[in-house]
Motif scaffolding. Sequence first.
Motif, mmCIF file in Angstrom:
data_model
loop_
_atom_site.group_PDB
_atom_site.id
_atom_site.type_symbol
_atom_site.label_atom_id
_atom_site.label_comp_id
_atom_site.label_asym_id
_atom_site.label_seq_id
_atom_site.Cartn_x
_atom_site.Cartn_y
_atom_site.Cartn_z
ATOM 1 N N HIS A 277 72.741 -42.575 -5.506
ATOM 2 C CA HIS A 277 72.971 -41.123 -5.452
ATOM 3 C C HIS A 277 71.714 -40.385 -5.916
ATOM 4 N N ARG B 3 74.006 -35.701 -3.963
ATOM 5 C CA ARG B 3 74.621 -36.449 -2.866
ATOM 6 C C ARG B 3 74.775 -37.941 -3.164
ATOM 7 N N ARG C 299 74.406 -41.492 -1.485
ATOM 8 C CA ARG C 299 73.578 -41.990 -0.387
ATOM 9 C C ARG C 299 74.000 -43.422 -0.064
ATOM 10 N N SER D 215 78.972 -33.857 4.816
ATOM 11 C CA SER D 215 78.320 -35.149 4.987
ATOM 12 C C SER D 215 77.397 -35.092 6.191
ATOM 13 N N GLN E 132 74.890 -39.625 4.015
ATOM 14 C CA GLN E 132 74.906 -38.913 2.735
ATOM 15 C C GLN E 132 76.150 -38.042 2.626
ATOM 16 N N ILE F 154 77.798 -35.026 0.401
ATOM 17 C CA ILE F 154 77.464 -33.964 -0.553
ATOM 18 C C ILE F 154 78.621 -33.778 -1.527
ATOM 19 N N GLU G 251 70.686 -28.196 2.260
ATOM 20 C CA GLU G 251 71.587 -29.254 2.718
ATOM 21 C C GLU G 251 73.067 -28.870 2.634
#
Length: 468
Positions: free
Chosen positions: A26, A30, A32, A55, A63, A65, A385
């Motif tokens: 992470h 996020r 990962r 995502s 990823q 979020i 993001e």
Amino acid sequence: MSVNRKAAEEILEAIGGKENIGAATHCVTRLRFALNDESKVDKEELENIDLVRGSFSSNGQFQVIIGQGTVDKVYKELVEVAGIEQSSKQDIKDNAAKKMNPIQRLVKVLADIFIPILPAIVTAGLLMGINNILTGPGIFFDEKSVIDVYPQWTDIAGIINLIANTAFVFLPGLIGWAAAKRFGGSELLGMVLGLMLVHPDLLNAWGYGSAEEIPAWNLFGLEVQKIGYQGQVLPVLVATYFLAKVEIFLRKRIPDSFQLLLVAPIALLLVGFASFVAIGPITFTIGNWITDGVVGIFEAVPAIGGLVYGALYAPIVVTGMHHTFLAVDLQLIASTGGTFLWPILALSNIAQGSAALGYMFVTRNEKLKGLAMTSTISAYLGITEPAMFGVNLRFRYPFIAAIIGSAIAAMFITINGVKAPSIGVGGIPGIFSIFAQDWGAFLIGMAIAIIVPFILTYIFGKTRKNEA
């Protein structure tokens, strides 16, 4: 059962179970994942989880979020629930790299080099913005700057400027450190090589054009110009790549007891000579060609150049290729004293936030309203993001609205010649990194990037039936 535990179990099920996880880690906001098969992810189920804000997949990484402060708690629960080992970010990158094509790998290399030094560059940009406020004429007083009216602030502005300029003056040193780490060499040697390229004994690159005489070394009849590479990107990138390869080659062949005495001196000597004789001049020329090409396009058709780049920047972010433009920005700053591309980045981020804000007034879903509001604030402060992947791309029309607003705003500021002498925070605070004389035009561009996406998203949303 805790909220974090429940979210971890639901996320695990939505991404295809523990068997689908190659590695997991992470970042600040996020989770990962390097997934074995992304087609097994149930995005609808995933994004209906209370703690999930969105995502997306980028550069071989899937990823999710979550949000700052919560993501590390969910990650710990996920590792325990799935019975997997905690992975480092490098593990994820290595796993994801196996699925990349050559272009994606190149972009990843540039990202791995420039992202670690980005905080220093952004900090320098913000401090240069403060210096611009103090030294720019006409901001607070007619045709006069703050230091003209209050001379006692002159030395304070000078110190701020020195601190701000340090990251750009010694940029090759920063790049050398990050590049050596990425290429598998010694970070210290990479930094030394970068600093060597801006040694005070060399002719400063920014004074090259106005110099009456170029100093040179005579190497057995070969004349080598003593030119520094202040602010340059390509020379130190290529030189550090060769330095790392030479260092690795020597370490494999020289006994451990002699490595300290031989590896670094031989590697630096060989690559140092090569840098001044061939690598530097060749890459310096290529860098200028790139700069001239980009500048030529925007000077020939500024409206079209701004419109196209403003429209394409957000889709480029989706692909992950936007990191390549940081190198172009730095090259423009070094060669021309300012970049016209970075201001467009700032407006694109603002437009993404405004589209998310428009969606907040459209949706009736309380969870989405909260996500849209926090995403807007984040995008306005330069982190897109959550807005881009959590809201705009998810519902498509806000993303289209953001692109339209960004394109119009970018076209306007490009026509008006807005430039930034540095790279700052890519959102509303970005105005402080713009040349003071361009603030008026940039403020109008900001207004366009705020108003147009908001209105378009609101109109598009209200014309859609049964909007969530």
